[in-house]
Write an enzyme that holds these catalytic residues in place. Structure first.
Site, PDB file in Angstrom:
ATOM      1  N   ARG A 141     -10.826   2.866  -1.681  1.00 17.38           N
ATOM      2  CA  ARG A 141     -10.356   2.039  -0.556  1.00 17.38           C
ATOM      3  C   ARG A 141     -10.761   2.745   0.737  1.00 17.38           C
ATOM      4  NH1 ARG A 141      -5.720   1.167  -4.348  1.00 17.38           N
ATOM      5  NH2 ARG A 141      -5.338  -1.068  -4.477  1.00 17.38           N
ATOM      6  N   CYS A 169      -8.926  -4.031 -11.044  1.00 19.44           N
ATOM      7  CA  CYS A 169      -8.527  -2.842 -10.289  1.00 19.44           C
ATOM      8  C   CYS A 169      -7.211  -2.997  -9.540  1.00 19.44           C
ATOM      9  CB  CYS A 169      -9.625  -2.436  -9.312  1.00 19.44           C
ATOM     10  SG  CYS A 169      -9.894  -3.672  -8.045  1.00 19.44           S
ATOM     11  N   HIS A 177       0.805  -1.216   0.000  1.00 23.51           N
ATOM     12  CA  HIS A 177       0.000   0.000   0.000  1.00 23.51           C
ATOM     13  C   HIS A 177       0.839   1.268   0.000  1.00 23.51           C
ATOM     14  CE1 HIS A 177      -3.495  -2.652   0.811  1.00 23.51           C
ATOM     15  NE2 HIS A 177      -3.977  -1.821  -0.088  1.00 23.51           N
ATOM     16  N   ASN A 226      -3.691  -7.577  -7.077  1.00 20.41           N
ATOM     17  CA  ASN A 226      -2.593  -7.535  -6.090  1.00 20.41           C
ATOM     18  C   ASN A 226      -2.710  -8.721  -5.143  1.00 20.41           C
ATOM     19  OD1 ASN A 226      -2.126  -5.064  -7.251  1.00 20.41           O
ATOM     20  ND2 ASN A 226      -3.216  -3.928  -5.673  1.00 20.41           N
ATOM     21  N   ASP A 227      -3.911  -8.882  -4.596  1.00 18.03           N
ATOM     22  CA  ASP A 227      -4.102 -10.010  -3.684  1.00 18.03           C
ATOM     23  C   ASP A 227      -4.188 -11.325  -4.449  1.00 18.03           C
ATOM     24  OD1 ASP A 227      -3.974  -9.067  -1.050  1.00 18.03           O
ATOM     25  OD2 ASP A 227      -5.884  -8.037  -1.331  1.00 18.03           O
ATOM     26  N   ARG A 269     -15.446   0.295  -1.677  1.00 17.89           N
ATOM     27  CA  ARG A 269     -15.177  -1.023  -1.096  1.00 17.89           C
ATOM     28  C   ARG A 269     -15.448  -0.938   0.395  1.00 17.89           C
ATOM     29  NH1 ARG A 269      -9.305  -3.393  -1.870  1.00 17.89           N
ATOM     30  NH2 ARG A 269      -8.732  -1.830  -0.336  1.00 17.89           N
ATOM     31  N   GLU A 325     -10.284 -12.029  -5.483  1.00 16.89           N
ATOM     32  CA  GLU A 325      -8.860 -11.838  -5.195  1.00 16.89           C
ATOM     33  C   GLU A 325      -8.239 -12.999  -4.426  1.00 16.89           C
ATOM     34  OE1 GLU A 325      -8.446  -8.085  -3.098  1.00 16.89           O
ATOM     35  OE2 GLU A 325     -10.185  -8.481  -1.841  1.00 16.89           O
ATOM     36  N   ARG A 335       2.784  -9.923  -0.519  1.00 14.13           N
ATOM     37  CA  ARG A 335       2.953  -8.787  -1.426  1.00 14.13           C
ATOM     38  C   ARG A 335       3.770  -7.667  -0.810  1.00 14.13           C
ATOM     39  NH1 ARG A 335      -3.202  -6.394  -1.736  1.00 14.13           N
ATOM     40  NH2 ARG A 335      -2.274  -4.357  -2.102  1.00 14.13           N
TER      41      ARG A 335
END
Ligand code: PEP
Ligand code: MG
Length: 593
Positions: free
Chosen positions: A302, A506, A195, A458-459, A338, A435, A469
């Site tokens: 987010r 995304c 992040h 990403n996940d 989200r 994800e 990650r």
């Protein structure tokens, strides 16, 4: 004062730019305290360093106590007496010194070991009040660790050229920072999709992550150069280095400029496929990027970034105002909010439990379902804000349709309760983040119970390949173009098509032009990304034919390793689009290739 030796640290440049500035150290948790061996001849000096840190910490606590008396009243300032008592406790300090000498360990490590031991004793105490005092121990240990690094717990206002230096910057800490004035970020841990990296790109400031032992070496106020293009930071740069940078290199400004040609026209590939480019946003400072870079609304908000550093969730009213604000900026293109993706690497303070394996623990939708009051408050705030703007909800880290059904039941209950008092509400669409591998495998049944999919690559990479990650140590295994990841995306997209629902990608994959082309080849037509990445993705998308992309993507799906996919991409992209993709824009050749 003698000039300090220039030292260079290698990391991973995750957000472009070069900045010359001053270090501002920020701590997060004691979790990333490192261990290193102290030579027997240096043990006495290490103990002296520890005792000096104890003195500094005491002075700080006395200062804070005085401030607290003025600001909060004497009755609230007493807790700092407990902190002082702990710092004066001879048993505690001698245990730490013993740990240093017996284990030949650095003082930070010794503080952490002794602190953790004490904490585990406290966690077993039956009496709730006493058990709660564990947080005071954590606080004192944290203060000691910071004092060992120069002691700058009180966060000074950011100077014009502040470079935030941290072990790991949690979103909760970032939320509290005035990032408007931060010039760059440098962290010990992290990878491309951590992040910190996402945020730095979002606000358009240079960042180098994965610097390992850097935080310990830097002190607030030290001169620093952050050079993302060279994957390095330079501590105490010499005058010659600074002059060299000033004359030779472009020293960073904030983010790429907007107003790129054609940003208001639809984005269409050469064969006429219309592609929608949306924005991912976290912080209010990024909101302006939505219009500036011509995003078609917000594909991912987010929302957990609305939480304060200590994990305090805003009231319904505060949240509603925030959602209305972002809805206004996005206009007719709307915003997908989200639900809080709490836990895991985000905002650990909320649950306060130290989980052994936070990425697999109580996070995202699970956190919401077990903390219904937090989820219900957020849902109500969104539903109310949806009267004034176009909002959708996406559920984070769904594993199967039962998660969705439970969340949807809560959303529906809140909607009917609100309708009873305030009249009919807009129906708010609900989507699922895809994800984790189980969501991919169950994508067909999940598609039956949601209005859309969002693929969080990403996940998806993290969980599919079992690679953290945020860890620089395993970043070589974080392979976005792994065939297992591409096949997972393909399976999810097919399930969405079969059910007739849209699918948006995304994750950070969407913002990398070469990867975006492969996504189009797999049939994606909606991408959501850091706003500043939109111009370069738009410029790529308009120059390709999706039929070419599809042929390459189909071949990639047949590959057996990430190396094979990357080789294929390098070769085919160079043949077809050599002007669009110079070597630097393609996956780098790895030594093992
Ligand atoms: C993702 O996982 O790809 C995603 C978009 O969400 P986050 O990066 O916030 O986990
Ligand atoms: Mg995610």
């Amino acid at each position: 004062m003698t000039e300090q030796q220039e030292i260079r640290f290698k990391g991973l440049g995750v957000s472009e730019g070069v900045v010359i500035g001053q270090v501002l150290r920020m701590h997060d948790t004691t979790e990333h305290v490192y261990h290193w061996r102290i030579e027997p001849s240096d043990l006495e000096a290490e103990c002296r360093r520890f005792r000096a840190a104890v003195d500094l910490a005491k002075q700080q606590v006395i200062g804070i106590k005085q401030q607290a008396e003025v600001r909060l009243g004497k009755e609230h300032a007493y807790i700092f007496d407990a902190h002082l008592l702990m710092l004066e406790d001879e048993k505690l300090t001698s245990d730490i010194e013993k740990e240093i000498t017996d284990k030949k360990a650095n003082a930070e490590w010794a503080v952490k070991v002794v602190g953790d031991r004490l904490l585990s004793l406290y966690s077993e105490i039956k009496d709730e009040y006493l058990r709660e005092r564990g947080s005071d121990i954590e606080d004192v240990m944290q203060r000691l660790i910071m004092a060992l690094g120069g002691g700058d717990e009180e966060r000074p206002p950011l100077s014009e050229d502040a470079v935030i230096v941290s072990q790991d910057l949690l979103p909760s800490a970032v939320a509290e920072l005035d990032l408007e004035h931060a010039r760059a970020l440098a962290t010990d841990t992290g990878g491309w999709t951590s992040h910190t990296a996402i945020l730095a790109r979002g606000i358009g400031i240079p960042a180098v992550v994965g610097l390992r032992d850097f935080y310990r070496r830097a002190k607030t106020g030290d001169r620093i150069i952050v050079d993302s293009s060279r994957n390095e930071v330079i501590l105490h740069p010499s005058i010659t280095t600074i002059q060299d940078y000033r004359s030779r290199r472009v020293v960073g400004s904030r983010g790429p400029e907007a107003n790129h040609p054609g940003q208001d026209t639809p984005v269409t590939t050469l064969d006429g496929v219309e592609v929608t480019l949306r924005a991912n946003v976290e912080l209010p400072s990024e909101f302006e990027g939505v219009a500036k870079y011509g995003a078609r609304g917000v594909g991912l908000f987010r929302s957990e970034f609305l939480l304060s550093r200590r994990g305090v969730v805003g009231s319904e009213e505060q949240q509603r105002t925030a959602y209305e604000g972002i809805a206004k900026i996005a206009g007719d293109d709307g915003v997908i909010i989200r639900l809080f993706d709490l836990g895991g690497e985000n905002v650990r303070e909320v649950s306060h439990e130290l989980e052994k394996n936070p990425a697999l623990g109580l996070r995202a939708i699970r956190f919401g379902l077990l903390n219904e009051d937090i989820m219900r408050t957020q849902v109500r705030a969104i539903l109310q804000a949806a009267k004034k703007g176009r909002l959708k909800i996406v559920l984070p880290m769904i594993t199967d349709s039962s998660d969705v059904k439970r969340a949807r039941a809560i959303i529906e209950e809140e909607a009917s309760a609100l309708a009873k008092i305030g009249g009919e509400l807009e129906r708010v669409s609900v989507g699922a983040m895809i994800e984790v591998p189980s969501a991919v495998l169950m994508a067909d049944s999940i598609a039956e119970v949601v209005d859309f999919f969002e693929l969080g690559t990403n996940d998806l990479v993290q969980y599919t390949l079992a690679v953290d990650r945020g860890s620089d140590e395993v970043s070589d295994w974080f392979r976005t173009l792994h065939p297992a990841v591409l096949r997972s995306i393909d399976t999810s997209l097919k399930a969405a098509r079969q059910a007739g629902i849209p699918a948006i990608v995304c994750g950070e994959m969407a913002s990398t032009p070469a990867y975006a082309v492969l996504l189009l080849g797999l049939g994606v037509t909606e991408l959501s990304m850091t706003p500043s990445a939109i111009p370069r993705v738009r410029a790529t998308v308009t120059e390709i034919d999706t039929r070419d992309a599809r042929l390459i993507a189909e071949q990639c799906l047949l590959c057996t390793t990430a190396d094979e996919v990357e080789n294929l991409v390098r070769e085919r992209f160079a043949q077809l689009w050599c002007a669009l993709f110079p070597a630097a824009a393609l996956p780098a050749i790895r030594p093992t290739n």
